[in-house]
Design a protein around this motif. Sequence first.
Motif, PDB file in Angstrom:
ATOM      1  N   ALA A  60      27.185  32.775  42.799  1.00 21.11           N
ATOM      2  CA  ALA A  60      27.862  31.499  42.564  1.00 21.11           C
ATOM      3  C   ALA A  60      28.823  31.579  41.385  1.00 21.11           C
ATOM      4  CB  ALA A  60      26.819  30.399  42.329  1.00 21.11           C
ATOM      5  N   MET A  61      28.431  32.313  40.324  1.00 26.70           N
ATOM      6  CA  MET A  61      29.291  32.418  39.151  1.00 26.70           C
ATOM      7  C   MET A  61      30.577  33.182  39.466  1.00 26.70           C
ATOM      8  SD  MET A  61      29.512  31.341  36.110  1.00 26.70           S
ATOM      9  CE  MET A  61      27.829  30.776  35.887  1.00 26.70           C
ATOM     10  N   THR A  62      30.495  34.218  40.335  1.00 24.47           N
ATOM     11  CA  THR A  62      31.692  34.962  40.739  1.00 24.47           C
ATOM     12  C   THR A  62      32.663  34.046  41.478  1.00 24.47           C
ATOM     13  OG1 THR A  62      30.288  36.908  41.018  1.00 24.47           O
ATOM     14  CG2 THR A  62      32.514  37.026  41.920  1.00 24.47           C
ATOM     15  N   VAL A  63      32.124  33.237  42.386  1.00 24.46           N
ATOM     16  CA  VAL A  63      32.959  32.296  43.136  1.00 24.46           C
ATOM     17  C   VAL A  63      33.612  31.298  42.184  1.00 24.46           C
ATOM     18  CG1 VAL A  63      32.953  30.492  44.898  1.00 24.46           C
ATOM     19  CG2 VAL A  63      31.582  32.557  45.226  1.00 24.46           C
ATOM     20  N   ARG A  64      32.840  30.842  41.235  1.00 19.01           N
ATOM     21  CA  ARG A  64      33.382  29.866  40.267  1.00 19.01           C
ATOM     22  C   ARG A  64      34.552  30.460  39.476  1.00 19.01           C
ATOM     23  NH1 ARG A  64      29.651  26.344  36.065  1.00 19.01           N
ATOM     24  NH2 ARG A  64      31.314  25.036  35.275  1.00 19.01           N
ATOM     25  N   ARG A  65      34.424  31.743  39.096  1.00 22.75           N
ATOM     26  CA  ARG A  65      35.522  32.390  38.382  1.00 22.75           C
ATOM     27  C   ARG A  65      36.748  32.520  39.274  1.00 22.75           C
ATOM     28  NH1 ARG A  65      31.559  36.026  36.197  1.00 22.75           N
ATOM     29  NH2 ARG A  65      32.232  37.640  37.658  1.00 22.75           N
TER      30      ARG A  65
ATOM     31  N   ALA B 248      37.347  31.589  50.115  1.00 17.30           N
ATOM     32  CA  ALA B 248      36.482  30.850  49.201  1.00 17.30           C
ATOM     33  C   ALA B 248      37.083  29.480  48.884  1.00 17.30           C
ATOM     34  CB  ALA B 248      36.257  31.651  47.917  1.00 17.30           C
ATOM     35  N   ARG B 249      38.386  29.438  48.680  1.00 21.87           N
ATOM     36  CA  ARG B 249      39.052  28.171  48.382  1.00 21.87           C
ATOM     37  C   ARG B 249      38.964  27.203  49.555  1.00 21.87           C
ATOM     38  NH1 ARG B 249      44.153  30.886  45.136  1.00 21.87           N
ATOM     39  NH2 ARG B 249      43.164  30.847  43.079  1.00 21.87           N
ATOM     40  N   LYS B 250      39.122  27.729  50.775  1.00 27.09           N
ATOM     41  CA  LYS B 250      39.023  26.879  51.958  1.00 27.09           C
ATOM     42  C   LYS B 250      37.607  26.319  52.110  1.00 27.09           C
ATOM     43  CE  LYS B 250      42.686  29.280  54.504  1.00 27.09           C
ATOM     44  NZ  LYS B 250      42.979  30.185  55.642  1.00 27.09           N
ATOM     45  N   LEU B 251      36.606  27.160  51.832  1.00 20.91           N
ATOM     46  CA  LEU B 251      35.221  26.717  51.943  1.00 20.91           C
ATOM     47  C   LEU B 251      34.905  25.640  50.903  1.00 20.91           C
ATOM     48  CD1 LEU B 251      33.535  30.195  52.521  1.00 20.91           C
ATOM     49  CD2 LEU B 251      33.674  28.326  54.172  1.00 20.91           C
TER      50      LEU B 251
ATOM     51  N   LEU C 241      31.653  22.857  50.388  1.00 17.70           N
ATOM     52  CA  LEU C 241      30.525  23.737  50.117  1.00 17.70           C
ATOM     53  C   LEU C 241      30.368  23.961  48.617  1.00 17.70           C
ATOM     54  CD1 LEU C 241      31.033  24.315  53.182  1.00 17.70           C
ATOM     55  CD2 LEU C 241      30.224  26.646  52.731  1.00 17.70           C
ATOM     56  N   SER C 242      29.135  24.122  48.172  1.00 17.86           N
ATOM     57  CA  SER C 242      28.868  24.429  46.766  1.00 17.86           C
ATOM     58  C   SER C 242      29.216  25.886  46.487  1.00 17.86           C
ATOM     59  CB  SER C 242      27.391  24.187  46.439  1.00 17.86           C
ATOM     60  OG  SER C 242      26.564  25.136  47.108  1.00 17.86           O
ATOM     61  N   TYR C 243      29.273  26.259  45.199  1.00 15.77           N
ATOM     62  CA  TYR C 243      29.557  27.649  44.845  1.00 15.77           C
ATOM     63  C   TYR C 243      28.514  28.586  45.451  1.00 15.77           C
ATOM     64  CZ  TYR C 243      32.869  25.815  41.387  1.00 15.77           C
ATOM     65  OH  TYR C 243      33.909  25.172  40.777  1.00 15.77           O
ATOM     66  N   ARG C 244      27.258  28.173  45.412  1.00 16.56           N
ATOM     67  CA  ARG C 244      26.180  28.996  45.971  1.00 16.56           C
ATOM     68  C   ARG C 244      26.351  29.150  47.484  1.00 16.56           C
ATOM     69  NH1 ARG C 244      21.208  30.155  43.813  1.00 16.56           N
ATOM     70  NH2 ARG C 244      21.603  28.669  42.129  1.00 16.56           N
TER      71      ARG C 244
END
Length: 234
Positions: free
Chosen positions: A224-229, A193-196, A201-204
Amino acid sequence: MAQRRRRHPQKDQVRAVAYLRVSTEDQALGPEAQRAAIEGWAARQGVQVLSWHLDQGVGGATPIEDRPGLLLALQDLEAQGAGLVVVAKWDRLARDVMVAAMVERMVERVGARIVSADGVGVGDGPEAALMRAMVQAFAAYERALIRTRTSAALRALRAKGQRAGEVPLGYRLAEDGKGLLEDAGEAEAINQARKLREDGLSYRQVAAELGRRGLRPRGTRWHAMTVRRMMALP
């Protein structure tokens, strides 16, 4: 003298944008149930729902700026010329009176209004406004009650020497019920996720890509909220 901001003319009342919200506290009315309630209401009222927007894992007192689904719904409202924002119940909009009032004000400024599929607080008169305020006040009270009970339960667990609180992403609970062990699958998802995100890329978009790569989240799918966390983890 400063000029007063002019309101937009009333928009088409048979075109709507739907907003769904599910927090970690209240799972009784999930996204599917909310969607079914809105679809039933729209069919009875002859209203066309132009788009659907979801905030998953977002509490009822979360500020507007931290609700990507709601922000997109408000953008769609004006972009598509819709006259309604429809929610399954008023507490799906917010459990905080001030947040709900701010959203309602923003919607009114573009010539639209908010309606609830359960029929509570529908209308522009003082009675409807009072009913909406009462629903929001009781929702705020319920939220405070849940937090109080949750705090008491956590204190009881700590007194017994058991772990209290959510297990952070990237870890799983050890067999003793206290310690944490690294979860290889979640750790890999965090790294990717960090690499993306570094690739722009947006969170979504990151959430969608993680799903395509077969990396399983704790829930049914990535949001998207899970990725943001995850991005906030050390």
